[in-house]
Design a protein around this motif. Sequence first.
Motif, mmCIF file in Angstrom:
data_model
loop_
_atom_site.group_PDB
_atom_site.id
_atom_site.type_symbol
_atom_site.label_atom_id
_atom_site.label_comp_id
_atom_site.label_asym_id
_atom_site.label_seq_id
_atom_site.Cartn_x
_atom_site.Cartn_y
_atom_site.Cartn_z
ATOM 1 N N PRO A 24 0.802 -1.233 0.000
ATOM 2 C CA PRO A 24 0.000 0.000 0.000
ATOM 3 C C PRO A 24 0.836 1.285 0.000
ATOM 4 C CG PRO A 24 -0.956 -1.571 1.504
ATOM 5 C CD PRO A 24 0.374 -2.150 1.054
ATOM 6 N N ASP A 25 2.013 1.254 0.633
ATOM 7 C CA ASP A 25 2.832 2.468 0.680
ATOM 8 C C ASP A 25 3.807 2.577 -0.493
ATOM 9 O OD1 ASP A 25 4.792 0.615 1.318
ATOM 10 O OD2 ASP A 25 5.241 1.462 3.290
ATOM 11 N N GLY A 26 3.815 1.581 -1.402
ATOM 12 C CA GLY A 26 4.649 1.645 -2.597
ATOM 13 C C GLY A 26 6.114 1.370 -2.385
ATOM 14 N N THR A 27 6.504 0.852 -1.225
ATOM 15 C CA THR A 27 7.919 0.618 -0.953
ATOM 16 C C THR A 27 8.357 -0.822 -1.164
ATOM 17 O OG1 THR A 27 7.557 0.189 1.398
ATOM 18 C CG2 THR A 27 7.990 2.483 0.751
ATOM 19 N N ARG A 28 7.390 -1.770 -1.257
ATOM 20 C CA ARG A 28 7.731 -3.187 -1.384
ATOM 21 C C ARG A 28 6.826 -3.853 -2.418
ATOM 22 N NH1 ARG A 28 11.485 -5.157 1.468
ATOM 23 N NH2 ARG A 28 10.631 -7.218 1.786
ATOM 24 N N ILE A 29 7.271 -4.995 -2.894
ATOM 25 C CA ILE A 29 6.514 -5.801 -3.843
ATOM 26 C C ILE A 29 6.440 -7.218 -3.283
ATOM 27 C CG2 ILE A 29 6.449 -6.753 -6.188
ATOM 28 C CD1 ILE A 29 8.191 -4.321 -7.013
ATOM 29 N N ALA A 30 5.268 -7.827 -3.348
ATOM 30 C CA ALA A 30 5.108 -9.237 -3.002
ATOM 31 C C ALA A 30 4.823 -9.988 -4.300
ATOM 32 C CB ALA A 30 3.949 -9.434 -2.026
ATOM 33 N N TYR A 31 5.317 -11.221 -4.403
ATOM 34 C CA TYR A 31 5.072 -12.021 -5.600
ATOM 35 C C TYR A 31 5.182 -13.501 -5.278
ATOM 36 C CZ TYR A 31 10.193 -12.201 -5.838
ATOM 37 O OH TYR A 31 11.510 -12.367 -5.545
ATOM 38 N N THR A 32 4.641 -14.324 -6.176
ATOM 39 C CA THR A 32 4.663 -15.769 -6.017
ATOM 40 C C THR A 32 5.733 -16.360 -6.922
ATOM 41 O OG1 THR A 32 2.305 -15.838 -5.528
ATOM 42 C CG2 THR A 32 3.298 -17.890 -6.249
ATOM 43 N N ASP A 33 6.487 -17.313 -6.392
ATOM 44 C CA ASP A 33 7.470 -18.078 -7.152
ATOM 45 C C ASP A 33 7.003 -19.528 -7.175
ATOM 46 O OD1 ASP A 33 10.112 -18.773 -8.332
ATOM 47 O OD2 ASP A 33 10.380 -19.798 -6.424
ATOM 48 N N LYS A 34 6.656 -20.032 -8.345
ATOM 49 C CA LYS A 34 6.203 -21.416 -8.498
ATOM 50 C C LYS A 34 7.374 -22.227 -9.025
ATOM 51 C CE LYS A 34 2.980 -24.654 -8.976
ATOM 52 N NZ LYS A 34 3.321 -25.776 -8.166
ATOM 53 N N SER A 35 7.797 -23.228 -8.255
ATOM 54 C CA SER A 35 8.949 -24.036 -8.623
ATOM 55 C C SER A 35 8.619 -25.506 -8.380
ATOM 56 C CB SER A 35 10.162 -23.611 -7.791
ATOM 57 O OG SER A 35 11.314 -24.282 -8.211
ATOM 58 N N GLY A 36 8.370 -26.252 -9.460
ATOM 59 C CA GLY A 36 7.983 -27.650 -9.318
ATOM 60 C C GLY A 36 6.641 -27.761 -8.622
ATOM 61 N N LEU A 37 6.583 -28.611 -7.601
ATOM 62 C CA LEU A 37 5.335 -28.789 -6.850
ATOM 63 C C LEU A 37 5.176 -27.788 -5.716
ATOM 64 C CD1 LEU A 37 5.311 -32.682 -6.583
ATOM 65 C CD2 LEU A 37 4.025 -31.248 -8.169
ATOM 66 N N LYS A 38 6.204 -27.013 -5.459
ATOM 67 C CA LYS A 38 6.163 -26.055 -4.352
ATOM 68 C C LYS A 38 5.888 -24.653 -4.870
ATOM 69 C CE LYS A 38 9.337 -28.522 -1.363
ATOM 70 N NZ LYS A 38 10.579 -28.427 -0.588
ATOM 71 N N SER A 39 5.310 -23.839 -4.009
ATOM 72 C CA SER A 39 5.158 -22.426 -4.316
ATOM 73 C C SER A 39 5.676 -21.622 -3.132
ATOM 74 C CB SER A 39 3.711 -22.061 -4.638
ATOM 75 O OG SER A 39 2.887 -22.291 -3.535
ATOM 76 N N TYR A 40 6.206 -20.467 -3.426
ATOM 77 C CA TYR A 40 6.832 -19.604 -2.437
ATOM 78 C C TYR A 40 6.268 -18.199 -2.588
ATOM 79 C CZ TYR A 40 10.255 -23.373 -2.794
ATOM 80 O OH TYR A 40 10.866 -24.602 -2.835
ATOM 81 N N VAL A 41 6.183 -17.462 -1.506
ATOM 82 C CA VAL A 41 5.815 -16.049 -1.557
ATOM 83 C C VAL A 41 7.014 -15.257 -1.057
ATOM 84 C CG1 VAL A 41 4.289 -14.251 -0.678
ATOM 85 C CG2 VAL A 41 3.351 -16.491 -1.254
ATOM 86 N N TYR A 42 7.417 -14.282 -1.833
ATOM 87 C CA TYR A 42 8.540 -13.409 -1.492
ATOM 88 C C TYR A 42 8.053 -11.972 -1.400
ATOM 89 C CZ TYR A 42 12.059 -16.969 -2.607
ATOM 90 O OH TYR A 42 12.846 -18.087 -2.623
ATOM 91 N N THR A 43 8.790 -11.171 -0.666
ATOM 92 C CA THR A 43 8.664 -9.720 -0.725
ATOM 93 C C THR A 43 10.036 -9.168 -1.059
ATOM 94 O OG1 THR A 43 9.121 -9.386 1.625
ATOM 95 C CG2 THR A 43 6.797 -9.624 0.979
ATOM 96 N N MET A 44 10.059 -7.986 -1.640
ATOM 97 C CA MET A 44 11.328 -7.315 -1.919
ATOM 98 C C MET A 44 11.098 -5.813 -1.935
ATOM 99 S SD MET A 44 12.116 -7.937 -5.902
ATOM 100 C CE MET A 44 11.133 -7.223 -7.190
ATOM 101 N N ASN A 45 12.175 -5.079 -1.815
ATOM 102 C CA ASN A 45 12.103 -3.624 -1.886
ATOM 103 C C ASN A 45 11.703 -3.215 -3.298
ATOM 104 O OD1 ASN A 45 13.013 -3.311 0.795
ATOM 105 N ND2 ASN A 45 15.115 -3.577 0.113
ATOM 106 N N ALA A 46 11.155 -2.035 -3.442
ATOM 107 C CA ALA A 46 10.696 -1.542 -4.737
ATOM 108 C C ALA A 46 11.824 -1.458 -5.760
ATOM 109 C CB ALA A 46 10.033 -0.178 -4.578
ATOM 110 N N ASN A 47 13.068 -1.303 -5.307
ATOM 111 C CA ASN A 47 14.201 -1.220 -6.230
ATOM 112 C C ASN A 47 14.752 -2.588 -6.618
ATOM 113 O OD1 ASN A 47 15.688 -2.081 -4.026
ATOM 114 N ND2 ASN A 47 16.909 -0.217 -3.860
ATOM 115 N N GLY A 48 14.112 -3.675 -6.155
ATOM 116 C CA GLY A 48 14.537 -5.026 -6.520
ATOM 117 C C GLY A 48 15.496 -5.673 -5.541
ATOM 118 N N SER A 49 15.920 -4.966 -4.524
ATOM 119 C CA SER A 49 16.846 -5.529 -3.545
ATOM 120 C C SER A 49 16.078 -6.159 -2.384
ATOM 121 C CB SER A 49 17.773 -4.431 -3.003
ATOM 122 O OG SER A 49 17.024 -3.510 -2.221
#
Length: 65
Positions: A24-49
């Motif tokens: 909501p504040d525009g500083t982070r991004i959340a996304y899903t990583d699907k790898s094989g049978l598993k799925s992961y949720v990550y967050t990262m800074n808006a600049n990709g770090s």
Amino acid sequence: MNANGTGRVALKQGGLNVEPVWSPDGTRIAYTDKSGLKSYVYTMNANGSGATLVKRGYTPDWQPA
């Protein structure tokens, strides 16, 4: 990425990275990583770090919010 299209950073953890969503504040991004049978949720800074694993498992985790 910048408004003019420069400075793009790819979401990449190892699998299929999908459904990015801004915090909501525009500083982070959340996304899903699907790898094989598993799925992961990550967050990262808006600049990709600072990618941080938030959740992993065999149950599908789509559309983080």
